[in-house]
Design an enzyme around this catalytic site. Structure first.
Site, mmCIF file in Angstrom:
data_model
loop_
_atom_site.group_PDB
_atom_site.id
_atom_site.type_symbol
_atom_site.label_atom_id
_atom_site.label_comp_id
_atom_site.label_asym_id
_atom_site.label_seq_id
_atom_site.Cartn_x
_atom_site.Cartn_y
_atom_site.Cartn_z
ATOM 1 N N CYS A 135 -17.053 38.477 46.656
ATOM 2 C CA CYS A 135 -18.501 39.452 47.095
ATOM 3 C C CYS A 135 -19.618 38.440 47.057
ATOM 4 O O CYS A 135 -18.843 37.392 47.403
ATOM 5 C CB CYS A 135 -18.721 40.478 47.105
ATOM 6 S SG CYS A 135 -19.663 41.735 47.610
ATOM 7 N N ILE A 136 -20.840 38.770 46.626
ATOM 8 C CA ILE A 136 -21.744 38.294 46.556
ATOM 9 C C ILE A 136 -21.875 37.598 45.118
ATOM 10 O O ILE A 136 -22.549 36.206 44.668
ATOM 11 C CB ILE A 136 -23.323 39.019 46.740
ATOM 12 C CG1 ILE A 136 -24.636 38.651 46.481
ATOM 13 C CG2 ILE A 136 -23.173 40.410 45.581
ATOM 14 C CD1 ILE A 136 -25.095 37.388 47.362
#
Lengths: 216, 216
Positions: A135-136
């Site tokens: 994800c991030i």
């Protein structure tokens, strides 16, 4: 049996670790017959977000204490992490990675990274052990290692931050894993894309599988 | 496409919904090509437990607001639930079922059940639609429907409560599903046993699969 350190950043996508990514990372590790130990930094969350209306709440919560919800209490202070004890480290996503583990959500390429997170990642790189990020979280790894190949999917603003840091971004879709051979960094986009929970299961399985295959 | 209502009871095993059971129930539903909508009652939690040290914290948290962490914000007040809108309802476990959805953790067989939870279960029974429950949640279903066959695994104290209520308990192990044909109630033990996260995946898959097979 290969052992993973799973680093959490709270409990809930908007101010902590993304719960599906964290759970499905742990499931993927266990499914492959490997073991895991959860860690989180013992610091206050940047803030607390009401996940129903998206508004900030006037509360203080601790990243380690809230992460313990996902870990069912079986979690350690990231200060206690030793690279020698694990074969791999992996970071599920959620805004906690960009708000608690680092300040990327607020400061972009000029972000600072929590000292315990930085130490853990640097120690694993020096030990030549694989580092995974969903994800991030790849943006946090980029901020620490700088010249590294990663993916966060297709989000233009985040790609700009990653490239400003000096890292290289590769556009990907659901379940894809980017492997940086030099830094032993594995990344996959998960909820940085408009994803279903089954896509997160695919992403978590694929990244854990790729990390374990490399270790063999 | 079959649709499930997933009823949460907070966010974290000791004072809310068990996170792995909730996440893996949602994953199991999505994997089978069915859809889900999360619900939770809009009430305060009975209390807040620090999941790191097990102690009570002097905080107030709301069941719907905290459940929204697991649902990534996509959750409705259980008051809005209508049996006509769904093909099935399912309750993941966690102490939240015994502390927030009901008072079973404190009052045993004499427990009261939250009014919105009771209404939802009774409405589904009257509509002859399947009701699923994981972990400790079958005790809540037992308290509502009384004469029903359920499993919570092998925990003697909880079995005693269930039998005092007037329900019948069947001992089971990981992944087993007990089906009550008359009440259309499906139950599986999950973390009421000393289980691994892979056992929870099996339990969630098996119960959702059994419910969908019955619906066909």
């Amino acid at each position: 049996m290969k052992s993973f350190a799973v680093v959490l950043s709270g409990c809930g996508v908007y101010d902590g670790a993304e719960i599906h990514e964290a759970t499905l990372t742990m499931l993927a590790i266990a499914r492959e017959g490997a073991s895991y130990q959860c860690f989180a930094p013992n610091i206050n969350q940047h803030h607390v977000i009401n996940h129903l209306d998206g508004k900030e709440m006037s509360e203080k919560r601790n990243v380690l204490v809230e992460s313990a919800r996902i870990a069912r209490g079986d979690i350690k202070d990231l200060k206690e992490f030793k690279a020698a004890d694990f074969d791999a480290i992996i970071f599920p996503g959620g805004f906690g990675a960009a708000k608690n583990l680092s300040t990327i959500a607020f400061d972009g390429a000029n972000a600072s990274v929590n000292g315990d997170v930085e130490k853990a990642v640097v120690a694993m790189k020096e030990a030549k052990k694989p580092i995974g990020a969903l994800c991030i979280s790849p943006a946090v790894i980029a901020k620490i290692l700088t010249k590294v190949n990663v993916t966060i999917g297709t989000d233009k603003a985040t790609i700009e931050v990653i490239e400003k840091i000096g890292a290289k971004h590769f556009e990907t879709t659901h379940g894809d894993v980017v492997f940086d051979e030099e830094n032993l960094v594995f990344t996959t986009p998960c909820y940085m894309l408009d994803a279903k929970i089954t896509d997160i299961d695919d992403g978590a399985n694929n990244i854990v599988d790729a990390m374990l295959k490399w270790m063999e």
